[in-house]
Motif scaffolding. Sequence first.
Motif, PDB file in Angstrom:
ATOM      1  N   TYR A 311       0.850  -1.184   0.000  1.00  0.00           N
ATOM      2  CA  TYR A 311       0.000   0.000   0.000  1.00  0.00           C
ATOM      3  C   TYR A 311       0.888   1.236   0.000  1.00  0.00           C
ATOM      4  O   TYR A 311       1.816   1.342   0.805  1.00  0.00           O
ATOM      5  CB  TYR A 311      -0.895  -0.006   1.253  1.00  0.00           C
ATOM      6  N   ASP A 312       0.620   2.168  -0.901  1.00  0.00           N
ATOM      7  CA  ASP A 312       1.487   3.328  -1.055  1.00  0.00           C
ATOM      8  C   ASP A 312       1.246   4.350   0.059  1.00  0.00           C
ATOM      9  O   ASP A 312       0.191   4.978   0.134  1.00  0.00           O
ATOM     10  CB  ASP A 312       1.234   3.978  -2.428  1.00  0.00           C
ATOM     11  N   LEU A 313       2.225   4.522   0.932  1.00  0.00           N
ATOM     12  CA  LEU A 313       2.108   5.421   2.066  1.00  0.00           C
ATOM     13  C   LEU A 313       2.832   6.741   1.841  1.00  0.00           C
ATOM     14  O   LEU A 313       2.948   7.559   2.759  1.00  0.00           O
ATOM     15  CB  LEU A 313       2.687   4.744   3.324  1.00  0.00           C
ATOM     16  N   SER A 314       3.304   6.975   0.625  1.00  0.00           N
ATOM     17  CA  SER A 314       4.183   8.137   0.409  1.00  0.00           C
ATOM     18  C   SER A 314       3.443   9.462   0.591  1.00  0.00           C
ATOM     19  O   SER A 314       4.069  10.474   0.863  1.00  0.00           O
ATOM     20  CB  SER A 314       4.844   8.063  -0.972  1.00  0.00           C
ATOM     21  N   GLY A 315       2.128   9.456   0.500  1.00  0.00           N
ATOM     22  CA  GLY A 315       1.372  10.695   0.696  1.00  0.00           C
ATOM     23  C   GLY A 315       1.097  11.028   2.165  1.00  0.00           C
ATOM     24  O   GLY A 315       0.641  12.114   2.485  1.00  0.00           O
ATOM     25  N   TYR A 316       1.382  10.092   3.059  1.00  0.00           N
ATOM     26  CA  TYR A 316       1.026  10.297   4.475  1.00  0.00           C
ATOM     27  C   TYR A 316       2.147  10.997   5.240  1.00  0.00           C
ATOM     28  O   TYR A 316       3.318  10.838   4.890  1.00  0.00           O
ATOM     29  CB  TYR A 316       0.742   8.941   5.136  1.00  0.00           C
TER      30      TYR A 316
END
Lengths: 456, 456
Positions: A311-316
């Motif tokens: 799951y892409d967490l790079s925006g958090y």
Amino acid sequence: MGTTSRRDHQMHLGAFIYYAGHHHAGWRHADSDVEGMFGIELYKKLAATAERGKFDMMFFADLLYVTQVENSASGMLDPLTLLSALSTVTDRLGLTATVSTTYNEPYNVARKFASLDFISGGRAGWNIVTSQLDIEAHNYGKPKHPEHGLRYEMAREFVEVVTRLWDSWEDDALVLDRESGRFADGAKVQPVDYTGQWYSTKGPLNVPRPPQGYPVLIQAGSSGPGQDFAAQYGEVIFTAQQSKKAAQDFYASVNSKLSQYGRASGSLKIMPGLSPVIGATEEEAWRKFHELQALIPPSSAITVLSGFLNYDLSGYPLDQPLPRDIPDPVAASNGMKSRVQLYMDMAYQDNLSILELGRKILTSRGHMQFVGTPEQLTDVMQDWFEGYACDGFNIMPPVLPGDLDDFVNTVIPVLQERGLFRTEYSGRTLREHLGLQRPDVGHFRQEVQRAAVDVR
Amino acid sequence: MGTTSRRDHQMHLGAFIYYAGHHHAGWRHADSDVEGMFGIELYKKLAATAERGKFDMMFFADLLYVTQVENSASGMLDPLTLLSALSTVTDRLGLTATVSTTYNEPYNVARKFASLDFISGGRAGWNIVTSQLDIEAHNYGKPKHPEHGLRYEMAREFVEVVTRLWDSWEDDALVLDRESGRFADGAKVQPVDYTGQWYSTKGPLNVPRPPQGYPVLIQAGSSGPGQDFAAQYGEVIFTAQQSKKAAQDFYASVNSKLSQYGRASGSLKIMPGLSPVIGATEEEAWRKFHELQALIPPSSAITVLSGFLNYDLSGYPLDQPLPRDIPDPVAASNGMKSRVQLYMDMAYQDNLSILELGRKILTSRGHMQFVGTPEQLTDVMQDWFEGYACDGFNIMPPVLPGDLDDFVNTVIPVLQERGLFRTEYSGRTLREHLGLQRPDVGHFRQEVQRAAVDVR
């Protein structure tokens, strides 16, 4: 706790070699030899150190891809190539490595491990894995990696084929009589004629039966199918355990399954991974640990965590806790399911920030992280061993070669003083080091038959 | 004869290791160490001898099956396993082996040879073969071995994939900067994204570019497709040649094809096999040869001949000539077509009996058989080399380790005295020994493009 297993009176130790250290940023430390990662001298040094420490074995992991070459230690020489090279510069040390069942041919794997077993005088061990990722499949021209359960079914058949090939020459098949011209007893070299669902082979193997009968079979999966597979075929399990209680449960669970497969207790050694940061004082150890943690780039932590959880967490925001509304990462994972569960539990229980969780994974990849003095470490190891949480440990030095050297110089002597570890090798083969019996021809098939009779 | 090729001023030599000797009955001779065939000590000794003799390389063949275990030396340790083990006990010797394109994955082959090249400091070479027999296919779960022409098409694609994988890291991709945490330059590590008819791979390889750029590419086919393949990709050809005239024709033919692929003359070294029975006198040499021939069991001669010709000769009288009405064995053969033709010519020209022909095949398997003194042998080698029949030889000692020792002790000094062979290694890598250039990234693709431009 306790089980009824026959226990060895001393623990078993593996020296697990991984990049220039198990810690994600270990290669950046002054004690690493990252410059030596793609040569043989580093590994010769590590093997000599492990043998000086009387380790049961040296162990290489394997990954069939590279990513993140920019900021992470990346790329690994082929483990079997390394072990073969090390066989001629070591004398007693077990030589074990990961080879994937998903991206190899059984005939080749049977032969390569048999060959390593011959040239090392019976010191080979095979860590049977099924690989993990679609990007590994893509390197082998496959659109996607087989699903977790299917991989284990395939692996079971793969190991069945490999062990039958090792059995295709009886132990005394070679005659080598110059006078009569008889090379081998043809009646003792027989085809395998195996036709399975995924693998088939005619046989016989083009190499006689290995010195150990079978090279030692190691297994690293801790999930349900992984445990069942290990209980059927494994002789050593490398497992990731974070607490003594969980390790004891795992130990009891796996041992209780052995008899289902007609196997004697004690025939499977459970060795959790253990990554020790050691200092002469606790303070010194913690200083080193924090130094290492700070070297992990935040971007790596996020990338690895995103990959791990699928799951892409790079925006958090990095300093906030892991969001609770992400898709179930255990269900989404097609490998290391038990490892993912472990980190999810940790994240929510301890309310870790995204960066903390990411760095935690990169510290020791789900294995037990220890920070402290040699005496403290020995206490923990003794406590686990005597409490039936394990049969020994696979030691994962955070920085290589420096931390393996430290372990051998400072921890091994304390273990030895307490009678917990050998002071000299008593055997020649890896089976002898591990206290494992040499299997007869048809070993697993007989065990399964015995188990079937017991059930009836 | 003569060609316009740039010639090296000295010949190149390979030490070809095969069972306990190349002669079918060599293992029965007192100078063989057949007892050591499945251990490492024999091969360590052979490697030390070859290095003492300043050989360019040691070479292992490979077969992916066993038959006839009763009366023939049978079974071979995995060649790459042996070479890796020998890499740590040798310093300059080239380490080359056969690996089949038909029964391996390109990603694994690329990685294994890259790894061997790294640990040996640039001494690896890959003998690219396509395997030969249906019984090999059966060991890999395939009903039959692919047809000869198809195998070469597949092999071409296989090599294409492997070389692209070797090129997936640029030579200077590794950065290893502890301070900044930069491990590699991501822009210099690129996917391969190759989708072929038989093989596909995404890449990049999980190992950086090997020290030699590519491990040396060796090819052993002498048939039409084999020659074309070698002219495109080969840097060394091992070929079977019985006469100087035939060798000269082959030499000229292969060299003339090089430019079709945009390749420089001198970039392909032609090394026929040569099996020498040496004695201090001619008489002594012949005595040894006849002694060896008499050790070949007649039953083995018939079995091997029948297999070779794809026709069962067991009902025919052994002392009679080969019948002329058998089905065309060259057409029936699915491998080594050029070799079969050579023996058919020999059989009818010299009116050999079935037993004689069978024993002849088993003597040196189609390669040049020499019997005589070291001086006589040097004369022949010099005559071939200076007559543009070859660039050197792959030496096939009939009995191992004894006859390799003899060759190094008695023939190498004569070659050196005449200035035909090095007295010391001048380079470190196998490419340097062979006088071959280190290929740039994209080497073969550039050559093909250059050739296309030339044609236009």
